[in-house]
Motif scaffolding. Structure first.
Motif, mmCIF file in Angstrom:
data_model
loop_
_atom_site.group_PDB
_atom_site.id
_atom_site.type_symbol
_atom_site.label_atom_id
_atom_site.label_comp_id
_atom_site.label_asym_id
_atom_site.label_seq_id
_atom_site.Cartn_x
_atom_site.Cartn_y
_atom_site.Cartn_z
ATOM 1 N N ASP A 287 0.852 -1.283 0.009
ATOM 2 C CA ASP A 287 -0.109 -0.087 -0.039
ATOM 3 C C ASP A 287 0.735 1.372 0.058
ATOM 4 N N SER A 288 2.252 1.120 0.289
ATOM 5 C CA SER A 288 3.160 2.374 0.085
ATOM 6 C C SER A 288 3.658 2.412 -1.232
ATOM 7 N N ILE A 289 3.606 1.632 -2.019
ATOM 8 C CA ILE A 289 4.057 1.568 -3.265
ATOM 9 C C ILE A 289 3.201 2.665 -4.450
ATOM 10 N N VAL A 290 4.186 3.468 -4.964
ATOM 11 C CA VAL A 290 3.634 4.214 -6.084
ATOM 12 C C VAL A 290 4.696 4.066 -7.486
ATOM 13 N N THR A 291 3.993 3.908 -8.471
ATOM 14 C CA THR A 291 4.687 3.828 -9.631
ATOM 15 C C THR A 291 4.681 4.896 -10.692
ATOM 16 N N PHE A 292 5.669 4.847 -11.307
ATOM 17 C CA PHE A 292 6.027 6.070 -12.602
ATOM 18 C C PHE A 292 6.326 5.582 -13.816
ATOM 19 N N HIS A 293 7.518 4.654 -14.007
ATOM 20 C CA HIS A 293 7.703 3.933 -15.073
ATOM 21 C C HIS A 293 7.872 4.970 -16.127
ATOM 22 N N LYS A 294 8.712 6.302 -15.816
ATOM 23 C CA LYS A 294 8.837 7.270 -16.393
ATOM 24 C C LYS A 294 9.603 7.105 -17.688
ATOM 25 N N LEU A 295 10.711 6.270 -17.709
ATOM 26 C CA LEU A 295 11.478 6.073 -18.862
ATOM 27 C C LEU A 295 10.606 5.177 -19.806
ATOM 28 N N THR A 296 9.990 4.240 -19.441
ATOM 29 C CA THR A 296 9.165 3.209 -20.396
ATOM 30 C C THR A 296 7.816 4.251 -20.718
ATOM 31 N N GLN A 297 7.531 5.174 -19.971
ATOM 32 C CA GLN A 297 6.405 5.854 -20.651
ATOM 33 C C GLN A 297 6.822 7.021 -21.758
ATOM 34 N N TRP A 298 7.965 7.426 -21.433
ATOM 35 C CA TRP A 298 8.815 8.280 -22.370
ATOM 36 C C TRP A 298 8.948 7.523 -23.760
ATOM 37 N N LEU A 299 9.436 6.399 -23.616
ATOM 38 C CA LEU A 299 9.519 5.427 -24.572
ATOM 39 C C LEU A 299 8.392 4.974 -25.270
ATOM 40 N N CYS A 300 7.272 4.816 -24.765
ATOM 41 C CA CYS A 300 5.954 4.479 -25.125
ATOM 42 C C CYS A 300 5.542 5.638 -26.093
ATOM 43 N N TYR A 301 5.670 6.839 -25.380
ATOM 44 C CA TYR A 301 5.259 8.100 -26.075
ATOM 45 C C TYR A 301 5.983 8.311 -27.536
ATOM 46 N N SER A 302 7.368 7.925 -27.512
ATOM 47 C CA SER A 302 8.413 8.199 -28.317
ATOM 48 C C SER A 302 7.940 7.157 -29.618
ATOM 49 N N ILE A 303 7.825 5.935 -29.317
ATOM 50 C CA ILE A 303 8.001 4.764 -30.596
ATOM 51 C C ILE A 303 6.491 4.764 -31.166
ATOM 52 N N LEU A 304 5.638 5.559 -30.493
ATOM 53 C CA LEU A 304 4.043 5.467 -31.337
ATOM 54 C C LEU A 304 4.354 6.324 -32.446
ATOM 55 N N VAL A 305 5.526 7.019 -32.617
ATOM 56 C CA VAL A 305 5.608 7.907 -34.165
ATOM 57 C C VAL A 305 5.933 7.040 -35.035
ATOM 58 N N PRO A 306 7.022 6.111 -35.002
ATOM 59 C CA PRO A 306 7.297 4.971 -35.814
ATOM 60 C C PRO A 306 6.546 3.963 -36.138
ATOM 61 N N LEU A 307 5.499 3.817 -35.237
ATOM 62 C CA LEU A 307 4.676 2.469 -35.250
ATOM 63 C C LEU A 307 3.266 3.159 -35.996
ATOM 64 N N GLU A 308 2.873 4.409 -35.707
ATOM 65 C CA GLU A 308 1.879 4.850 -36.214
ATOM 66 C C GLU A 308 2.075 5.416 -37.719
ATOM 67 N N ALA A 309 3.032 6.023 -37.923
ATOM 68 C CA ALA A 309 3.288 6.737 -39.287
ATOM 69 C C ALA A 309 4.141 6.095 -40.107
ATOM 70 N N TYR A 310 4.643 4.980 -39.764
ATOM 71 C CA TYR A 310 5.768 4.236 -40.788
ATOM 72 C C TYR A 310 5.401 2.734 -40.745
ATOM 73 N N GLY A 311 5.924 2.076 -41.714
ATOM 74 C CA GLY A 311 5.650 0.478 -41.814
ATOM 75 C C GLY A 311 4.240 0.094 -41.727
ATOM 76 N N HIS A 312 3.740 -0.484 -40.524
ATOM 77 C CA HIS A 312 2.343 -1.191 -40.825
ATOM 78 C C HIS A 312 1.370 -0.067 -40.217
ATOM 79 N N ASN A 313 1.921 1.155 -40.029
ATOM 80 C CA ASN A 313 0.844 2.307 -39.727
ATOM 81 C C ASN A 313 -0.228 1.882 -38.582
ATOM 82 N N PHE A 314 0.121 1.465 -37.609
ATOM 83 C CA PHE A 314 -0.655 0.834 -36.596
ATOM 84 C C PHE A 314 -1.622 2.055 -36.129
ATOM 85 N N ASN A 315 -2.960 1.400 -35.987
ATOM 86 C CA ASN A 315 -3.859 2.448 -35.038
ATOM 87 C C ASN A 315 -3.793 2.094 -33.738
ATOM 88 N N VAL A 316 -3.282 2.854 -32.869
ATOM 89 C CA VAL A 316 -3.174 2.543 -31.455
ATOM 90 C C VAL A 316 -4.173 3.234 -30.611
#
Length: 438
Positions: A287-316
């Motif tokens: 109950d004392s744990i808080v999560t941030f996963h900042k670098l993973t979130q930063w990574l997730c934000y950042s790779i959405l561009v190559p995933l959505e705009a290039y290659g398979h053009n995923f709809n996320v």
């Protein structure tokens, strides 16, 4: 989300807003937490400053604001480095799927080395000088282009290879980032260890990263998860791919649950007070744990561009599950405008550590696990959600949270820091970093 096994829950994207909001609501109700005082009456000043930056840079063309991501940092200085590289690939006959893989290769590496660089480090190229996040981005770009991240630089120079990262030496790392006694990079050893562990993770997880042990292979893995008729995939699928593939890279000694490392997650006494007897787990540690996963979130934000705009053009879908990033630019913005005020007894502690470290005597310093840093990060996430509503109300539009971070809060945090502290242009609170947080 439905709460199941604790380790699985704390690694989920849903846990970030859920765990940190417990702290934010508690502090908002009392106007103070264990470490900070909160004054929401100062928020209009933040909104005014931020909207002024948006008007300066974008006018009223709000649709032109990109989502926050590493792409813009790599293109720092008004350059189109990525677009020029993509054009070069196309001229060389590289297919669109491979372009998407290449971009994920570069961006994943660039994001994971993007913890606070400190106020002294600089990167110089072609007569231009870059620092902090943009400096790390430009340095990583040139390492990628030069083939320094590939184990076969002759045939596949523009590739990130697990074996190359695993075997990277301090000499290679220092050369790539221009590190020297006169140009020190904060958290140098921790950053290099993270790179080596990334290499091990790429090699050890062929299901996601393929036989070539490269980040870009996740493009093919994700394609296997999507609805092939619409190329639709949920944000949690992208998130779980990153968490499952990279969970072993985080430093030892971090919070573990059920014997598993859970990444950028920390314990906070304020959350115990906020939860009281109504804690989700009825267990003081959980109950004392808080999560941030900042670098993973930063990574997730950042790779959405190559995933959505290039290659398979995923709809996320379900992209709004991600939160604002709890890092020192966004968090510093609220401190510099008086929304957050560090309590005197903790400021004194931080100044003592600054003195011990022989760093800036006027800026308090804390380690990543200190309650000051953890509470600050919780409050930053809650305040960014409030800021989004206030900015959209003032502008009469519907910007997304990643757009507000990109066009406003991150820039505003940097610009107010330069006004308040023109010598260092650094944040109002310093982190004693191991190169893997913020």
């Amino acid at each position: 989300m439905t709460v199941g096994h604790p380790a699985k829950y704390f690694k989920s994207i849903e846990s970030v807003r859920e765990t940190t909001s417990v702290v934010y609501r508690y502090v908002k109700e009392k106007n103070e937490g264990n470490y900070f005082r909160l004054d929401l009456g100062c928020m209009p000043k933040v909104v005014e400053f931020l909207c002024g930056i948006i008007e300066r840079d974008y006018g009223s063309e709000y649709d032109s604001i990109p989502a926050h991501g590493r792409w813009q940092h790599i293109n720092a200085g008004g350059h189109s480095r990525l677009e020029d590289l993509i054009s070069e690939w196309r001229q060389d006959g590289v297919d669109e799927i491979e372009i998407s893989r290449n971009l994920v290769d570069l961006i994943l590496f660039s994001v994971l080395i993007d913890a606070g660089a400190g106020s002294m480090w600089k990167y110089q190229v072609n007569g231009e000088t870059y620092s902090r996040s943009e400096g790390l981005a430009v340095a990583s770009f040139h390492m990628f282009v030069d083939g320094a991240l590939s184990d076969n630089a002759v045939q596949h120079p523009h590739r990130v290879s697990g074996q190359k990262l695993k075997d990277m030496t301090m000499e290679e790392f220092s050369r790539g980032f221009q590190i020297s006694d006169a140009n020190p990079l904060s958290g140098m050893e921790g950053r290099l260890n993270l790179i080596r562990k990334l290499g091990e993770a790429l090699i050890g997880n062929q299901k996601i990263f393929g036989p070539d042990a490269r980040p870009g292979a996740m493009v093919d893995y994700l394609y296997g998860l999507c609805d092939e008729k619409t190329n639709t995939i949920g944000l949690p699928d992208v998130w779980n791919t990153l968490m499952d593939g990279l969970v072993d890279i985080w430093p030892k000694g971090r919070t573990t649950v059920e014997g598993q490392p859970i990444g950028d997650a920390w314990t906070l006494d304020t959350k115990i007070l906020a939860s009281g007897a109504q804690g989700l787990w009825h267990d003081n540690l959980l109950d004392s744990i808080v999560t941030f996963h900042k670098l993973t979130q930063w990574l997730c934000y950042s790779i959405l561009v190559p995933l959505e705009a290039y290659g398979h053009n995923f709809n996320v879908t379900n992209k709004s599950l991600q939160t604002g990033l709890p890092e020192y630019r966004n968090g510093g913005l609220f401190c510099d405008f008086g929304v957050l005020e560090l309590k005197d007894e903790h400021r004194k502690r931080g100044l003592e550590l600054s003195k011990t470290l022989q760093s800036n005597d006027n800026i308090p310093t804390f380690t990543a696990e200190d309650g000051v840093i953890v509470e600050w990060r919780c409050l930053t996430i809650g305040l960014l959600d409030e800021l989004l509503l206030m900015v959209n109300q003032k502008l009469g539009t519907e910007l997304s949270l990643p757009q507000v971070i990109e066009a406003g809060s991150w820039k505003a945090g940097r610009e107010i820091a330069a006004i308040r502290r023109p010598t260092t242009k650094g944040p109002p609170i310093e982190l004693c970093s191991d190169g893997t947080v913020f």
